[in-house]
Design an enzyme around this catalytic site. Structure first.
Site, short mmCIF file in Angstrom:
data_model
loop_
_atom_site.label_atom_id
_atom_site.label_comp_id
_atom_site.label_asym_id
_atom_site.label_seq_id
_atom_site.Cartn_x
_atom_site.Cartn_y
_atom_site.Cartn_z
N CYS A 59 0.64 -1.26 -0.13
CA CYS A 59 -0.06 0.06 -0.18
C CYS A 59 1.01 1.17 0.15
O CYS A 59 0.90 2.12 -0.92
CB CYS A 59 -0.76 0.04 1.02
SG CYS A 59 -1.92 -1.42 1.62
N1 SAJ Z 1 6.58 2.36 8.67
C1 SAJ Z 1 7.73 2.91 9.31
N2 SAJ Z 1 7.39 3.88 10.15
C2 SAJ Z 1 6.34 4.18 10.50
C3 SAJ Z 1 5.22 3.31 10.08
C4 SAJ Z 1 5.40 2.30 9.09
O1 SAJ Z 1 8.73 2.70 8.73
O2 SAJ Z 1 5.96 5.03 11.70
C5 SAJ Z 1 6.86 1.20 7.47
C6 SAJ Z 1 6.67 -0.08 7.92
O3 SAJ Z 1 7.63 -0.88 8.92
C7 SAJ Z 1 6.24 -0.83 6.79
C8 SAJ Z 1 5.56 0.51 5.95
O4 SAJ Z 1 5.86 1.80 6.58
O5 SAJ Z 1 7.39 -1.31 6.05
C9 SAJ Z 1 4.08 0.40 5.97
O6 SAJ Z 1 3.78 0.31 7.04
P1 SAJ Z 1 2.12 0.64 7.34
O7 SAJ Z 1 2.11 0.44 9.05
O8 SAJ Z 1 1.57 1.61 6.80
O9 SAJ Z 1 1.26 -0.75 7.20
P2 SAJ Z 1 0.63 -1.07 5.64
O10 SAJ Z 1 1.40 -1.00 4.76
O11 SAJ Z 1 0.15 -2.14 6.19
O12 SAJ Z 1 -0.40 -0.20 5.73
C10 SAJ Z 1 -1.80 -0.49 5.93
C11 SAJ Z 1 -2.67 0.56 5.33
N3 SAJ Z 1 -3.92 0.06 5.14
C12 SAJ Z 1 -4.51 0.36 3.95
O13 SAJ Z 1 -3.86 0.76 3.00
C13 SAJ Z 1 -5.95 0.05 3.91
C14 SAJ Z 1 -2.28 1.94 5.91
O14 SAJ Z 1 -3.58 2.80 5.66
C15 SAJ Z 1 -2.56 1.68 7.60
O15 SAJ Z 1 -2.65 3.19 8.04
C16 SAJ Z 1 -1.67 0.90 8.29
O16 SAJ Z 1 -1.76 -0.33 7.64
C17 SAJ Z 1 -1.45 1.14 9.38
O17 SAJ Z 1 -2.07 2.11 10.14
O18 SAJ Z 1 -0.92 0.27 10.17
#
Ligand code: SAJ
Length: 433
Positions: A271
């Protein structure tokens, strides 16, 4: 003959969900729980056979749940697209990746549309959930479905409702995550809202499909840009000799006007690294350069290299070259406590370390086998950490005993602040991002 809206309201409608992945299967389960005859279409016979045998292949959906719905004949699965001929409503939940040149790849949606339009009949509702650029539903999907000669808002209705599935989130799942919906007309919105209100607690209607598409892209661009910011803060703190985690955690004590994000080894998942580029691609066609998105992508994509340099410098300071060094990558999924390695920055780090001559193994209880391109990465256990010149923590799974890992390791590069509690005591062998 009851109308489509009546069949939706009395749950006698048949709903086909196209794509039984991490979005489609949880959705199909909620639709079936609401009482609809629900068919999960997928081209994977393994997924389809599993569902029909009452099993779940998605961590967030239990096998017991799937089994009960299959037993009650509310849920079934099929690889035969002819099931679409029976559908009163179709929800498209297929992947929308980027292609090699980082441009949108909507081929999965277009393949789904071809399957649907070959079996379309009057009185159908078609909802797209797959993330795409603003305007896709109106400019691409709608004309394609109209090529059947069926008239939108008379013979069929079309809507866009962005998926908001957060894999592994124990608090928010499909039913209790508010759902945005935009349609091509008030009648389309009425049908789509009626369907979604039957199985999702809170539905948020908006004025158009373009608006709904843009809402999703703002949500994930917000994350990508803020993650890019804190990754740059980590780089700046590195030059200032400061602990970026300490700085961010202290800033997060501000009870208003601040939202913490944390630095990491890069941006993984299907995403966040991808959705913003759908937006910038569309704006490029309108002669606008979305600079925040481009800069965040540049910084986030550079993080694996930042980690590799950190490892190389840490070994060098201990009189060890990267070439020939034995390195253990602790955690390879794109975020903690899931089994998904798609776009995981750990893969880029492994590839780069390998290119520079290091001997790389990995340890991750969620990933029994790891292949990246032609490279099959040898697996090890964290208990073997002492046999490696350096351990790189790229994913901070909750099931790891970090105290034991620190004690067993000769050198740790921690990209996730997983060893925070032990850094003071073991300052000599813990390097943070
Ligand atoms: N990440 C960081 N630092 C942060 C947060 C995330 O490096 O502070 C990295 C994570 O390790 C990962 C990537 O970013 O590699 C994405 O992380 P994510 O927490 O955004 O997880 P996702 O990709 O599973 O995103 C989903 C998304 N859901 C949808 O698109 C429907 C996102 O919108 C959500 O906000 C997210 O989950 C969530 O909140 O966990």
């Amino acid at each position: 003959m009851s109308t489509l809206l009546e069949r939706i309201n009395d749950r006698s409608a048949t709903v086909v969900v196209v794509g039984a992945g991490y979005v489609g299967l949880p959705l199909a389960v909620e639709v079936a729980k609401a009482g609809f005859t629900t068919i999960a279409y997928d081209r994977s016979a393994a997924k389809v056979d599993g569902i029909n045998a009452g099993k779940s292949h998605i961590e967030d959906v239990t096998t017991a749940t799937v089994g009960a719905l299959v037993d009650r004949k509310k849920l079934s699965a099929a690889t035969d697209p002819d099931v679409l001929a029976k559908a009163d409503a179709v929800v498209i939940c297929v992947p929308t990746p980027l292609n090699k040149t980082k441009d949108p790849d909507n081929s999965f949606i277009l393949d789904a549309a071809d399957m649907i339009l070959a079996r379309m009949h009057p009185q159908q509702l078609i909802v797209l959930e797959s993330t795409t650029f603003p305007g896709f539903t109106r400019e691409v999907l709608l004309p394609k479905l109209s090529s059947t000669g069926l008239k939108v808002d008379k013979d069929f209705f079309i809507a866009f409702s962005p998926e908001r599935v957060d894999p592994g989130n124990k608090t928010y799942q499909t039913k209790n995550t508010p759902k945005v919906i935009g349609a091509s007309s008030p009648a389309g919105l009425e049908h789509a809202v009626a369907l979604y209100r039957s199985y999702i607690d809170k539905v948020i209607p908006v004025s158009s499909t373009d608006t709904a598409e843009m809402v999703k892209l703002l949500e994930n661009t917000f994350r990508a840009v803020n993650i890019g910011l804190v990754n740059e803060v980590a780089i700046m703190c590195g030059r200032l000799g400061l602990d970026s985690w300490e700085v961010i955690e202290a800033a997060a004590t501000k009870p208003f006007g601040f939202m913490p994000f944390f630095p990491g080894p890069g941006l993984g998942g299907h995403c966040i690294p991808i959705d913003p580029l759908y937006l910038s691609w569309k704006l490029k066609t309108l002669k606008y350069n979305a600079r925040f998105i481009a800069l965040a992508d540049e910084i986030n994509s550079a993080m694996p290299e930042v980690v590799v340099v950190r490892v190389s410098d840490a070994l060098n300071e201990r009189g060890k070259a990267l070439r020939g060094a034995k390195i253990l990558i602790a955690g390879v999924t794109y975020k903690r406590d899931i089994d998904d390695v798609r776009e995981s920055p750990a893969l880029d780090i492994i590839e780069e370390l390998h290119k520079r001559g290091a001997e790389v193994s990995y340890a991750d209880s969620h990933v029994p086998f790891l292949k990246h391109g032609d490279l099959t990465v040898p697996s090890a256990t964290l208990q073997q950490a002492g046999q490696f010149d350096c351990v790189v923590i790229t994913t901070d799974h909750s099931d790891v005993d970090y105290r034991a890992l620190v004690q067993a390791s000769r050198l740790i590069v921690d990209t996730r602040n997983a060893t925070k509690a032990f850094r003071r005591e073991h300052r000599e062998k813990i390097v943070s991002l």
